[in-house]
Design a protein around this motif. Structure first.
Motif, mmCIF file in Angstrom:
data_model
loop_
_atom_site.group_PDB
_atom_site.id
_atom_site.type_symbol
_atom_site.label_atom_id
_atom_site.label_comp_id
_atom_site.label_asym_id
_atom_site.label_seq_id
_atom_site.Cartn_x
_atom_site.Cartn_y
_atom_site.Cartn_z
ATOM 1 N N VAL A 1 0.857 -1.194 0.000
ATOM 2 C CA VAL A 1 0.000 0.000 0.000
ATOM 3 C C VAL A 1 0.887 1.236 0.000
ATOM 4 O O VAL A 1 1.685 1.440 0.921
ATOM 5 C CB VAL A 1 -0.911 0.027 1.245
ATOM 6 C CG1 VAL A 1 -1.845 1.235 1.176
ATOM 7 C CG2 VAL A 1 -1.706 -1.252 1.362
ATOM 8 N N LEU B 1 0.846 5.299 0.061
ATOM 9 C CA LEU B 1 -0.072 6.373 0.410
ATOM 10 C C LEU B 1 0.241 7.701 -0.269
ATOM 11 O O LEU B 1 -0.370 8.711 0.032
ATOM 12 C CB LEU B 1 -0.083 6.568 1.931
ATOM 13 C CG LEU B 1 -0.538 5.356 2.749
ATOM 14 C CD1 LEU B 1 -0.466 5.665 4.238
ATOM 15 C CD2 LEU B 1 -1.944 4.935 2.359
ATOM 16 N N SER C 1 0.686 10.433 -3.546
ATOM 17 C CA SER C 1 -0.220 10.840 -4.627
ATOM 18 C C SER C 1 0.105 10.126 -5.926
ATOM 19 O O SER C 1 -0.719 9.998 -6.806
ATOM 20 C CB SER C 1 -0.136 12.359 -4.837
ATOM 21 O OG SER C 1 1.197 12.753 -5.114
ATOM 22 N N ASP D 1 2.229 6.584 -7.639
ATOM 23 C CA ASP D 1 2.751 5.260 -7.306
ATOM 24 C C ASP D 1 4.240 5.199 -7.648
ATOM 25 O O ASP D 1 4.670 4.538 -8.576
ATOM 26 C CB ASP D 1 1.977 4.187 -8.080
ATOM 27 C CG ASP D 1 2.362 2.785 -7.624
ATOM 28 O OD1 ASP D 1 3.039 2.677 -6.582
ATOM 29 O OD2 ASP D 1 1.995 1.820 -8.313
ATOM 30 N N ARG E 1 -4.414 0.019 -3.927
ATOM 31 C CA ARG E 1 -4.462 1.460 -4.131
ATOM 32 C C ARG E 1 -5.097 2.220 -2.979
ATOM 33 O O ARG E 1 -4.868 3.413 -2.809
ATOM 34 C CB ARG E 1 -5.239 1.769 -5.418
ATOM 35 C CG ARG E 1 -4.711 1.045 -6.642
ATOM 36 C CD ARG E 1 -3.319 1.508 -7.026
ATOM 37 N NE ARG E 1 -2.795 0.788 -8.179
ATOM 38 C CZ ARG E 1 -1.592 0.995 -8.702
ATOM 39 N NH1 ARG E 1 -0.807 1.907 -8.178
ATOM 40 N NH2 ARG E 1 -1.185 0.276 -9.734
ATOM 41 N N ASN E 2 -5.918 1.550 -2.173
ATOM 42 C CA ASN E 2 -6.624 2.263 -1.111
ATOM 43 C C ASN E 2 -7.066 1.282 -0.021
ATOM 44 O O ASN E 2 -6.848 0.071 -0.131
ATOM 45 C CB ASN E 2 -7.845 3.013 -1.675
ATOM 46 C CG ASN E 2 -8.709 2.126 -2.558
ATOM 47 O OD1 ASN E 2 -9.076 1.018 -2.167
ATOM 48 N ND2 ASN E 2 -9.019 2.601 -3.754
ATOM 49 N N LYS E 3 -7.713 1.818 1.002
ATOM 50 C CA LYS E 3 -8.157 1.010 2.139
ATOM 51 C C LYS E 3 -9.183 -0.027 1.712
ATOM 52 O O LYS E 3 -9.172 -1.167 2.210
ATOM 53 C CB LYS E 3 -8.744 1.919 3.219
ATOM 54 C CG LYS E 3 -9.222 1.192 4.462
ATOM 55 C CD LYS E 3 -9.754 2.183 5.478
ATOM 56 C CE LYS E 3 -10.305 1.473 6.706
ATOM 57 N NZ LYS E 3 -10.836 2.452 7.704
ATOM 58 N N THR E 4 -10.069 0.325 0.794
ATOM 59 C CA THR E 4 -11.097 -0.603 0.338
ATOM 60 C C THR E 4 -10.484 -1.842 -0.299
ATOM 61 O O THR E 4 -10.879 -2.980 -0.002
ATOM 62 C CB THR E 4 -12.032 0.083 -0.682
ATOM 63 O OG1 THR E 4 -12.662 1.209 -0.059
ATOM 64 C CG2 THR E 4 -13.111 -0.879 -1.156
ATOM 65 N N GLN E 5 -9.500 -1.638 -1.169
ATOM 66 C CA GLN E 5 -8.823 -2.778 -1.793
ATOM 67 C C GLN E 5 -8.091 -3.616 -0.757
ATOM 68 O O GLN E 5 -8.068 -4.844 -0.843
ATOM 69 C CB GLN E 5 -7.839 -2.283 -2.855
ATOM 70 C CG GLN E 5 -8.489 -1.756 -4.116
ATOM 71 C CD GLN E 5 -7.481 -1.461 -5.206
ATOM 72 O OE1 GLN E 5 -6.279 -1.695 -5.047
ATOM 73 N NE2 GLN E 5 -7.944 -0.933 -6.319
ATOM 74 N N GLU F 1 -2.824 8.359 8.394
ATOM 75 C CA GLU F 1 -3.367 7.307 7.535
ATOM 76 C C GLU F 1 -2.662 5.982 7.792
ATOM 77 O O GLU F 1 -3.289 4.912 7.787
ATOM 78 C CB GLU F 1 -3.215 7.699 6.064
ATOM 79 C CG GLU F 1 -4.079 8.888 5.647
ATOM 80 C CD GLU F 1 -3.960 9.170 4.163
ATOM 81 O OE1 GLU F 1 -3.938 8.191 3.378
ATOM 82 O OE2 GLU F 1 -3.867 10.346 3.791
#
Length: 235
Positions: A7, A9, A11, A13, A31-35, A58
């Motif tokens: 992960v 964090l 802006s 990659d 890419r994010n917390k959901t993934q 974060e």
């Protein structure tokens, strides 16, 4: 083969798997917390890279989220070199904290050694599961009510469940603190049905976990995801 989530964090990659962990083929770029939450049951470890603009808050949020739902290893790469920032991450449960000056070889060795060590610990834990029943004092505060598909927490809060949620909880409740594999859970709930229902089970676990934790306003985490193995009821 271990699977590691990465992960970043920032802006952009800027840290791809080729610049962080070249030795491992099973790297999932998240890419994010959901993934991260979607893939968490599959992961043996998570590397969180802070990126620019001091995203320590974060990082801390992700550490707490992971610790609540999984036993996977957590490695942090911080932009900041402040000792206090490292201590905060370690206090929240990170297994190791590096800074941006750490070499690629250092990162890979830390990850490799931790995975090898955790493999031994996981094997020992699995063997202890077979050694005999657990005697838990706090199981009495977690009671299943089969008449109306519910569970009573702390002898005061009753949580209503769907039939499938209740069936899954019954499976885990048979042997608290013992890991049940996805296949074992599927066999006990769906019988000899050969259809792969791992995604369905993960979805039910997600809703069941939310109901239990939200009922008493706690982040205790009754149901643990045991990395690459299955689930465990921690009561």
């Amino acid at each position: 083969m271990s699977t590691i989530g990465l992960v970043y964090l920032g802006s952009e990659d800027k840290e791809s798997k080729t610049t962080v962990l070249t030795e491992y083929k099973n790297i999932l770029i998240l890419r994010n917390k959901t993934q991260l939450l979607e893939k968490l049951p599959q992961l043996d470890g998570v590397v969180i890279i802070e990126g620019e603009n001091n995203k320590l808050s974060e990082v801390c949020e992700l550490i707490m989220t992971i610790k609540k739902q999984s036993t996977c290893l957590i490695w942090i790469v911080l932009t900041s070199e402040k000792e206090m920032d490292k201590l905060v991450c370690l206090q929240l449960g990170a297994d190791f904290v590096l800074d941006k000056e750490s070499s690629k070889m250092e990162k890979e060795l830390i990850v490799k050694n931790a995975l090898q060590r955790s493999g031994v610990l996981a094997e020992n834990h699995q063997n202890s599961d077979k050694s005999g029943p657990y005697h838990l004092n706090n199981k009495e505060s977690f009671r299943l009510i089969s008449d109306n598909f519910s569970v009573v927490l702390n002898d005061e809060v009753e949580v209503s469940l769907t039939k499938l949620e209740f069936q899954l909880l019954v499976v885990l409740y048979q042997k608290p603190r013992m890991t049940f594999s996805y296949k074992e859970i599927q066999r006990q709930i769906y019988g000899d049905d050969t259809e792969d229902r791992q995604y369905r089970i993960a979805n039910v676990i997600y809703h069941l976990r939310s109901k239990l934790d939200n009922a008493i306003g706690s982040e205790r985490g009754y149901i643990k995801t045991i990395r690459s193995r299955g689930y465990m009821l921690d009561v």
